[in-house]
Scaffold this active site. Structure first.
Site, PDB file in Angstrom:
ATOM      1  N   CYS A 117     -97.155 -12.999 -34.495  1.00  0.00           N
ATOM      2  CA  CYS A 117     -97.409 -12.188 -33.299  1.00  0.00           C
ATOM      3  C   CYS A 117     -98.834 -11.654 -33.227  1.00  0.00           C
ATOM      4  CB  CYS A 117     -96.415 -11.043 -33.229  1.00  0.00           C
ATOM      5  SG  CYS A 117     -94.711 -11.614 -33.281  1.00  0.00           S
ATOM      6  N   HIS A 253     -98.472  -5.692 -28.172  1.00  0.00           N
ATOM      7  CA  HIS A 253     -97.499  -6.750 -28.438  1.00  0.00           C
ATOM      8  C   HIS A 253     -96.126  -6.265 -27.972  1.00  0.00           C
ATOM      9  CE1 HIS A 253     -95.179  -9.823 -30.246  1.00  0.00           C
ATOM     10  NE2 HIS A 253     -94.762  -9.110 -31.262  1.00  0.00           N
ATOM     11  N   ASN A 283     -89.756 -11.074 -26.692  1.00  0.00           N
ATOM     12  CA  ASN A 283     -90.902 -11.252 -27.580  1.00  0.00           C
ATOM     13  C   ASN A 283     -91.276 -12.740 -27.621  1.00  0.00           C
ATOM     14  OD1 ASN A 283     -92.685 -11.453 -29.705  1.00  0.00           O
ATOM     15  ND2 ASN A 283     -91.444 -10.263 -31.146  1.00  0.00           N
TER      16      ASN A 283
HETATM   17  N1  COA Z   1     -75.861  -6.080 -30.311  1.00  0.00           N
HETATM   18  C1  COA Z   1     -75.040  -5.090 -30.669  1.00  0.00           C
HETATM   19  N2  COA Z   1     -75.083  -4.480 -31.858  1.00  0.00           N
HETATM   20  C2  COA Z   1     -76.042  -4.881 -32.714  1.00  0.00           C
HETATM   21  C3  COA Z   1     -76.945  -5.910 -32.402  1.00  0.00           C
HETATM   22  C4  COA Z   1     -76.832  -6.512 -31.150  1.00  0.00           C
HETATM   23  N3  COA Z   1     -77.650  -7.504 -30.747  1.00  0.00           N
HETATM   24  N4  COA Z   1     -77.774  -6.083 -33.448  1.00  0.00           N
HETATM   25  C5  COA Z   1     -77.422  -5.192 -34.387  1.00  0.00           C
HETATM   26  N5  COA Z   1     -76.348  -4.478 -33.946  1.00  0.00           N
HETATM   27  C6  COA Z   1     -75.642  -3.406 -34.633  1.00  0.00           C
HETATM   28  C7  COA Z   1     -75.762  -3.488 -36.136  1.00  0.00           C
HETATM   29  O1  COA Z   1     -74.815  -4.396 -36.661  1.00  0.00           O
HETATM   30  C8  COA Z   1     -75.489  -2.075 -36.548  1.00  0.00           C
HETATM   31  O2  COA Z   1     -74.096  -1.838 -36.511  1.00  0.00           O
HETATM   32  P1  COA Z   1     -73.392  -0.912 -37.619  1.00  0.00           P
HETATM   33  O3  COA Z   1     -73.998   0.444 -37.443  1.00  0.00           O
HETATM   34  O4  COA Z   1     -71.965  -0.996 -37.242  1.00  0.00           O
HETATM   35  O5  COA Z   1     -73.730  -1.558 -38.924  1.00  0.00           O
HETATM   36  C9  COA Z   1     -76.110  -1.258 -35.421  1.00  0.00           C
HETATM   37  O6  COA Z   1     -76.238  -2.154 -34.297  1.00  0.00           O
HETATM   38  C10 COA Z   1     -77.489  -0.715 -35.762  1.00  0.00           C
HETATM   39  O7  COA Z   1     -78.207  -1.769 -36.383  1.00  0.00           O
HETATM   40  P2  COA Z   1     -79.701  -1.605 -36.757  1.00  0.00           P
HETATM   41  O8  COA Z   1     -80.215  -2.871 -37.364  1.00  0.00           O
HETATM   42  O9  COA Z   1     -79.882  -0.325 -37.538  1.00  0.00           O
HETATM   43  O10 COA Z   1     -80.314  -1.415 -35.314  1.00  0.00           O
HETATM   44  P3  COA Z   1     -81.765  -1.019 -34.898  1.00  0.00           P
HETATM   45  O11 COA Z   1     -81.746   0.176 -34.071  1.00  0.00           O
HETATM   46  O12 COA Z   1     -82.727  -1.078 -36.061  1.00  0.00           O
HETATM   47  O13 COA Z   1     -82.137  -2.225 -33.936  1.00  0.00           O
HETATM   48  C11 COA Z   1     -83.522  -4.171 -33.972  1.00  0.00           C
HETATM   49  C12 COA Z   1     -82.229  -3.534 -34.453  1.00  0.00           C
HETATM   50  C13 COA Z   1     -83.605  -5.575 -34.525  1.00  0.00           C
HETATM   51  C14 COA Z   1     -83.489  -4.204 -32.458  1.00  0.00           C
HETATM   52  C15 COA Z   1     -84.717  -3.305 -34.448  1.00  0.00           C
HETATM   53  O14 COA Z   1     -84.597  -3.037 -35.829  1.00  0.00           O
HETATM   54  C16 COA Z   1     -86.038  -3.930 -34.206  1.00  0.00           C
HETATM   55  O15 COA Z   1     -86.470  -4.090 -33.070  1.00  0.00           O
HETATM   56  N6  COA Z   1     -86.782  -4.236 -35.262  1.00  0.00           N
HETATM   57  C17 COA Z   1     -88.092  -4.841 -35.142  1.00  0.00           C
HETATM   58  C18 COA Z   1     -87.946  -6.288 -34.857  1.00  0.00           C
HETATM   59  C19 COA Z   1     -89.210  -6.925 -34.405  1.00  0.00           C
HETATM   60  O16 COA Z   1     -90.001  -6.334 -33.718  1.00  0.00           O
HETATM   61  N7  COA Z   1     -89.396  -8.184 -34.781  1.00  0.00           N
HETATM   62  C20 COA Z   1     -90.489  -8.971 -34.343  1.00  0.00           C
HETATM   63  C21 COA Z   1     -91.684  -8.705 -35.154  1.00  0.00           C
HETATM   64  S1  COA Z   1     -93.087  -9.350 -34.359  1.00  0.00           S
END
Ligand code: COA
Length: 327
Positions: A117, A253, A283
């Site tokens: 990215c 980004h 993204n």
């Molecule tokens: N739909 C519904 N529930 C989801 C889900 C989805 N697509 N993805 C994860 N969950 C659930 C998880 O299983 C978890 O459930 P639990 O509490 O029962 O275990 C809950 O949501 C919270 O999960 P968590 O991983 O803590 O969520 P989060 O708030 O961190 O959001 C991301 C997850 C991936 C959206 C977030 O961490 C993120 O954006 N990270 C950065 C990713 C990124 O930018 N990547 C590119 C880099 S360039």
């Protein structure tokens, strides 16, 4: 123009995205998720998905031709084509060579950049350096990704985040008094390599993965994204002697709306000074910033003399930011 007086500006931009749209409701039929969860946690409503017979070089070529047209330039004027991508048509030859052929850039060298990215920031730094040193005059930089090809469509933690698309910019020499690039910072930390990977995409084999798809530790990636984007935005502003309040438009980004909002708060910028289009494309990795810049220009949000701040992080980890005065 030479030495200190020489800088580089963006003379034209272009973009190309697939016609096919997959909204959150479509994804909810594929994995256990919902429009509400994705909208609230990430800010994405829909993303573009390439057809099987559409390739990275196709979108790159379309975006490149539009950028050249807007720069009022012909392909034979280009000295170098840079393609920032982690999803090349193939590893050998590089995608920049396909673009070089497609647009007829007979005088251009061709180089791919694999920095996830941060690719558009890294590529802009290379373009600026080559132009400022007087080695080259016109450089086409494309940020492009076909993420749909490398997603595990059964993993709701990753497949909802990404989309396909290309953005392009033509960097050209200018007098520093006109504006253009003011300064850049770049960084990397391979200690965090495990946070976001594409195993089995190179010569090292990972039998524990039954294919080639993105793996990610979402929470930790989120934290590092906010940290690195905040740090490098402040660092580059300090480097060029500006303050956050001098920024007319932040083009960050587009990975997660909550990451963007965290950077916006840290810089104390009003929402109207932050460009967001994540809701439409998700993204697109190296594509997010050039696509956003192109749309910001089309929407009349950028005028001559404006201070623009571009800020990104990605797998690696890699990160970077640059400041330019629109010329
Ligand atoms: N739909 C519904 N529930 C989801 C889900 C989805 N697509 N993805 C994860 N969950 C659930 C998880 O299983 C978890 O459930 P639990 O509490 O029962 O275990 C809950 O949501 C919270 O999960 P968590 O991983 O803590 O969520 P989060 O708030 O961190 O959001 C991301 C997850 C991936 C959206 C977030 O961490 C993120 O954006 N990270 C950065 C990713 C990124 O930018 N990547 C590119 C880099 S360039």
């Amino acid at each position: 123009m030479s030495g200190q007086n020489l800088s580089a500006k963006i003379a034209g931009t272009g973009m190309a995205v697939p016609a096919k749209v997959w909204d959150n409701f479509k994804l909810a039929t594929m994995v256990e998720t919902s429009d509400e969860w994705i909208t609230q946690r990430v800010g994405i409503k829909e993303r573009r998905i390439a057809e099987d017979n559409e390739y990275t070089s196709d979108f790159s070529t379309k975006a490149a031709l539009q950028a050249l047209e807007r720069a009022n330039m012909t392909a034979d004027q280009l000295d170098l084509i840079l393609v920032a991508t982690s999803t090349p048509d193939m590893v050998l030859p590089n995608t920049a060579c396909f673009v070089q052929k497609n647009i007829g850039a007979v005088n251009a060298a061709a180089l791919d950049i694999c920095s996830a990215c941060s690719g558009f920031i890294y590529g802009s730094a290379i373009a600026w350096g080559m132009i400022k040193s007087g080695i080259m005059k016109n450089i086409l930089l494309i940020g492009v990704e076909l993420n749909s090809r490398i997603l595990n469509w059964k993993d709701r933690g990753t497949c909802i985040l990404f989309g396909d698309g290309a953005g392009a910019a033509v960097w050209t020499a200018c007098d520093a008094s006109e504006g253009g690039m003011l300064g850049v910072v770049m960084g990397a930390d391979g200690n965090y390599a495990d946070l976001l990977t594409l195993p089995n995409s190179g010569c090292r084999k990972y039998p524990e993965y039954d294919g080639t798809y993105i793996t990610m530790h979402g929470n930790e990636t989120f934290k590092q994204a906010v940290r690195t984007m905040n740090e490098c935005a402040l660092e580059v502003l300090e480097k060029v002697g500006l303050k956050p309040e001098d920024v007319d438009l932040l083009i960050p980004h587009q990975a997660n709306i909550r990451i963007i909002e965290a950077v916006q708060k840290r810089l104390n910028l009003p929402p109207e000074k932050v460009f967001v289009n994540i809701q439409k494309y998700g993204n697109t990795t190296a594509g997010t910033i050039p696509i956003a810049l192109h749309e910001a220009l089309d929407q009349g949000l950028v005028k001559k003399g404006d201070i623009l701040l571009m800020d990104a992080f990605g797998a690696g980890l890699t990160w970077g930011a640059f400041v330019m005065k629109w010329a």
